[in-house]
Scaffold this motif. Structure first.
Motif, PDB file in Angstrom:
ATOM      1  N   TYR A  91      -1.892  -9.380 -12.572  1.00 39.49           N
ATOM      2  CA  TYR A  91      -2.350  -8.566 -11.443  1.00 39.49           C
ATOM      3  C   TYR A  91      -2.572  -9.443 -10.214  1.00 39.49           C
ATOM      4  CZ  TYR A  91      -5.215  -5.242  -8.832  1.00 39.49           C
ATOM      5  OH  TYR A  91      -5.722  -4.416  -7.875  1.00 39.49           O
ATOM      6  N   ARG A  92      -3.200 -10.600 -10.413  1.00 42.37           N
ATOM      7  CA  ARG A  92      -3.441 -11.512  -9.296  1.00 42.37           C
ATOM      8  C   ARG A  92      -2.143 -12.055  -8.729  1.00 42.37           C
ATOM      9  NH1 ARG A  92      -8.379 -14.562 -12.154  1.00 42.37           N
ATOM     10  NH2 ARG A  92      -9.993 -13.046 -11.676  1.00 42.37           N
ATOM     11  N   SER A  93      -1.193 -12.410  -9.599  1.00 45.73           N
ATOM     12  CA  SER A  93       0.077 -12.942  -9.090  1.00 45.73           C
ATOM     13  C   SER A  93       0.839 -11.874  -8.325  1.00 45.73           C
ATOM     14  CB  SER A  93       0.924 -13.509 -10.228  1.00 45.73           C
ATOM     15  OG  SER A  93       1.346 -12.486 -11.096  1.00 45.73           O
ATOM     16  N   ARG A  94       0.751 -10.625  -8.752  1.00 45.79           N
ATOM     17  CA  ARG A  94       1.396  -9.524  -8.036  1.00 45.79           C
ATOM     18  C   ARG A  94       0.743  -9.341  -6.674  1.00 45.79           C
ATOM     19  NH1 ARG A  94       0.408  -4.263 -10.575  1.00 45.79           N
ATOM     20  NH2 ARG A  94       1.223  -5.275 -12.401  1.00 45.79           N
ATOM     21  N   ARG A  95      -0.587  -9.408  -6.634  1.00 42.49           N
ATOM     22  CA  ARG A  95      -1.292  -9.269  -5.359  1.00 42.49           C
ATOM     23  C   ARG A  95      -0.967 -10.431  -4.434  1.00 42.49           C
ATOM     24  NH1 ARG A  95      -7.324  -7.878  -5.409  1.00 42.49           N
ATOM     25  NH2 ARG A  95      -6.828  -7.751  -3.221  1.00 42.49           N
ATOM     26  N   LYS A  96      -0.821 -11.629  -5.017  1.00 42.52           N
ATOM     27  CA  LYS A  96      -0.497 -12.794  -4.202  1.00 42.52           C
ATOM     28  C   LYS A  96       0.878 -12.629  -3.576  1.00 42.52           C
ATOM     29  CE  LYS A  96      -1.742 -16.941  -5.551  1.00 42.52           C
ATOM     30  NZ  LYS A  96      -1.799 -18.211  -6.285  1.00 42.52           N
ATOM     31  N   SER A  97       1.846 -12.134  -4.347  1.00 41.23           N
ATOM     32  CA  SER A  97       3.188 -11.937  -3.793  1.00 41.23           C
ATOM     33  C   SER A  97       3.177 -10.835  -2.731  1.00 41.23           C
ATOM     34  CB  SER A  97       4.190 -11.613  -4.901  1.00 41.23           C
ATOM     35  OG  SER A  97       3.886 -10.383  -5.515  1.00 41.23           O
ATOM     36  N   GLU A  98       2.361  -9.806  -2.913  1.00 44.36           N
ATOM     37  CA  GLU A  98       2.234  -8.767  -1.889  1.00 44.36           C
ATOM     38  C   GLU A  98       1.657  -9.358  -0.606  1.00 44.36           C
ATOM     39  OE1 GLU A  98      -0.154  -5.701  -3.611  1.00 44.36           O
ATOM     40  OE2 GLU A  98       1.443  -5.003  -4.932  1.00 44.36           O
ATOM     41  N   ASN A  99       0.703 -10.266  -0.730  1.00 45.81           N
ATOM     42  CA  ASN A  99       0.129 -10.919   0.454  1.00 45.81           C
ATOM     43  C   ASN A  99       1.189 -11.726   1.187  1.00 45.81           C
ATOM     44  OD1 ASN A  99      -2.367  -9.815  -0.036  1.00 45.81           O
ATOM     45  ND2 ASN A  99      -3.160 -11.617  -1.078  1.00 45.81           N
ATOM     46  N   TYR A 100       2.067 -12.414   0.451  1.00 49.22           N
ATOM     47  CA  TYR A 100       3.137 -13.180   1.084  1.00 49.22           C
ATOM     48  C   TYR A 100       4.093 -12.265   1.836  1.00 49.22           C
ATOM     49  CZ  TYR A 100       1.687 -17.382  -1.432  1.00 49.22           C
ATOM     50  OH  TYR A 100       0.994 -18.449  -1.903  1.00 49.22           O
ATOM     51  N   ILE A 101       4.360 -11.097   1.285  1.00 50.06           N
ATOM     52  CA  ILE A 101       5.245 -10.136   1.957  1.00 50.06           C
ATOM     53  C   ILE A 101       4.604  -9.675   3.264  1.00 50.06           C
ATOM     54  CG2 ILE A 101       6.239  -7.826   1.803  1.00 50.06           C
ATOM     55  CD1 ILE A 101       6.656  -8.383  -1.212  1.00 50.06           C
ATOM     56  N   TYR A 102       3.310  -9.341   3.215  1.00 49.34           N
ATOM     57  CA  TYR A 102       2.612  -8.922   4.438  1.00 49.34           C
ATOM     58  C   TYR A 102       2.620 -10.043   5.473  1.00 49.34           C
ATOM     59  CZ  TYR A 102       0.804  -4.952   1.767  1.00 49.34           C
ATOM     60  OH  TYR A 102       0.685  -3.828   1.009  1.00 49.34           O
ATOM     61  N   LEU A 103       2.398 -11.256   5.029  1.00 56.07           N
ATOM     62  CA  LEU A 103       2.397 -12.398   5.937  1.00 56.07           C
ATOM     63  C   LEU A 103       3.771 -12.584   6.579  1.00 56.07           C
ATOM     64  CD1 LEU A 103       0.829 -14.783   7.097  1.00 56.07           C
ATOM     65  CD2 LEU A 103       1.559 -16.112   5.107  1.00 56.07           C
TER      66      LEU A 103
END
Length: 119
Positions: A81-93
């Motif tokens: 779940y955390r790794s998925r959220r981290k990748s979503e943050n990279y997409i937003y960035l």
């Protein structure tokens, strides 16, 4: 605990883990045992769970093993779940950076064309 990690027995009308463990360990009264057996005759999920529990020889160690398995499963799920959220943050960035670059490019072209037209 997070609602993403609920126990499958908690959201249904099935027996609780404790009821199954007490049944396997012979800790239920005759009335409770009868209720569990009636449910087991109708519920394939609980019957399969009970079958798995009955296959274990050291029945007094089952609660500890269940806690350990739940803990390990929750750790794995949280990591995913955390790794998925981290990748979503990279997409937003990346989207924000692209928007800023686009705005800078638009400002550059607007400034460039306004100075070229004056000359």
């Amino acid at each position: 605990m997070n609602e993403h990690f609920n126990d499958i027995f908690s959201t249904t009308r099935c027996l609780s883990q404790q009821q199954l463990l007490d049944y396997v360990q012979g800790k239920l009264t005759a009335e409770e045992q009868h209720e569990v057996e009636m449910h087991l005759s109708d519920c394939e999920l609980c019957s399969d769970a009970l079958e798995g529990l009955e296959a274990i020889k050291d029945k007094e160690k089952i609660p500890g093993w269940i806690r350990q398995m739940k803990w390990e499963l929750l750790k794995k799920l949280r990591t995913r779940y955390r790794s998925r959220r981290k990748s979503e943050n990279y997409i937003y960035l990346a989207v924000i950076i692209l928007c800023i670059l686009f705005l800078l490019l638009a400002l550059f072209w607007a400034y460039h064309f306004s100075t070229v037209n004056r000359s």
